[in-house]
Design a protein around this motif. Structure first.
Motif, PDB file in Angstrom:
ATOM      1  N   LEU A   1      37.938  -2.379  98.961  1.00 27.74           N
ATOM      2  CA  LEU A   1      38.134  -2.862  97.600  1.00 27.74           C
ATOM      3  C   LEU A   1      39.208  -3.940  97.597  1.00 27.74           C
ATOM      4  O   LEU A   1      40.256  -3.775  98.217  1.00 27.74           O
ATOM      5  N   LYS A   2      38.948  -5.019  96.871  1.00 22.74           N
ATOM      6  CA  LYS A   2      39.909  -6.118  96.766  1.00 22.74           C
ATOM      7  C   LYS A   2      40.241  -6.352  95.297  1.00 22.74           C
ATOM      8  O   LYS A   2      39.449  -6.045  94.419  1.00 22.74           O
ATOM      9  N   PRO A   3      41.416  -6.918  95.006  1.00 24.10           N
ATOM     10  CA  PRO A   3      41.829  -7.060  93.607  1.00 24.10           C
ATOM     11  C   PRO A   3      40.995  -8.054  92.797  1.00 24.10           C
ATOM     12  O   PRO A   3      40.982  -7.990  91.583  1.00 24.10           O
ATOM     13  N   ASP A   4      40.273  -8.952  93.432  1.00 24.96           N
ATOM     14  CA  ASP A   4      39.482  -9.937  92.688  1.00 24.96           C
ATOM     15  C   ASP A   4      38.084  -9.412  92.361  1.00 24.96           C
ATOM     16  O   ASP A   4      37.154 -10.178  92.191  1.00 24.96           O
ATOM     17  N   ALA A   5      37.929  -8.096  92.321  1.00 22.04           N
ATOM     18  CA  ALA A   5      36.684  -7.397  91.979  1.00 22.04           C
ATOM     19  C   ALA A   5      35.644  -7.507  93.078  1.00 22.04           C
ATOM     20  O   ALA A   5      34.531  -7.024  92.925  1.00 22.04           O
ATOM     21  N   ALA A   6      35.967  -8.127  94.207  1.00 21.78           N
ATOM     22  CA  ALA A   6      35.042  -8.168  95.327  1.00 21.78           C
ATOM     23  C   ALA A   6      35.182  -6.881  96.124  1.00 21.78           C
ATOM     24  O   ALA A   6      36.265  -6.322  96.247  1.00 21.78           O
ATOM     25  N   ALA A   7      34.075  -6.407  96.657  1.00 24.47           N
ATOM     26  CA  ALA A   7      34.081  -5.190  97.454  1.00 24.47           C
ATOM     27  C   ALA A   7      33.034  -5.314  98.540  1.00 24.47           C
ATOM     28  O   ALA A   7      32.012  -5.977  98.368  1.00 24.47           O
ATOM     29  N   THR A   8      33.292  -4.688  99.669  1.00 28.02           N
ATOM     30  CA  THR A   8      32.310  -4.653 100.752  1.00 28.02           C
ATOM     31  C   THR A   8      31.998  -3.206 101.058  1.00 28.02           C
ATOM     32  O   THR A   8      32.853  -2.323 100.944  1.00 28.02           O
ATOM     33  N   ILE A   9      30.768  -2.958 101.445  1.00 23.46           N
ATOM     34  CA  ILE A   9      30.330  -1.612 101.799  1.00 23.46           C
ATOM     35  C   ILE A   9      29.441  -1.730 103.023  1.00 23.46           C
ATOM     36  O   ILE A   9      28.676  -2.683 103.167  1.00 23.46           O
TER      37      ILE A   9
END
Length: 144
Positions: free
Chosen positions: A65-73
């Motif tokens: 989870l990143k603060p700029d609403a980007a996320a990787t899974i």
């Protein structure tokens, strides 16, 4: 009659309470508390430390989870982890992908790594949603 023989009048008892000693004690206690209050720092929280797990999972679903609403899974690990990750900008898309990965691999644990600038509430929401999907093993990645 004995009091009239002495020629004096009878003694009267005072029915008042002498509060001066109590005021002195209270002032001393007030000074002690005023001096001791700045010495305690209520903002310091001693967090527990986490030990390394004795047997970490060999493969797991990694969520970053990143603060700029980007996320990787994606699935990471030693055995069958391809290391392929999907990047999303929406939390609902992330949760849909998590549900799909959980359906494919129902026994695989989830590891969440979040940037230190992210809100704590967002991490808890992802943990809560993972628990709702039936994922029993959810862990948080930390620095070593």
């Amino acid at each position: 009659m004995s009091s009239s023989m002495r020629g004096g009048r009878g003694r009267k008892f005072k029915s008042e309470i002498n509060v001066v000693p109590y005021i002195d004690v209270m002032l001393v206690l007030l000074v002690i508390f005023m001096v001791a209050a700045p010495l305690t720092n209520p903002g310091v929280i001693n967090l527990p430390t986490a030990e390394k797990s004795s047997l970490p999972p060999t493969e797991y679903i990694q969520i970053s989870l990143k603060p700029d609403a980007a996320a990787t899974i994606g699935i990471n690990g030693q055995k069958g982890g391809t290391g392929k990750t999907d990047t999303t900008d929406d939390r609902s898309t992330l949760l849909k992908k998590l549900r799909a990965l959980h359906k494919q691999n129902p026994d695989m644990p989830v590891m969440i790594s979040a940037d230190k600038e992210i809100k704590y509430d967002e991490v808890i929401q992802v943990v809560s949603e993972a628990k709702k999907f039936g994922i029993n093993r959810v862990g948080l990645a930390t620095k070593q």
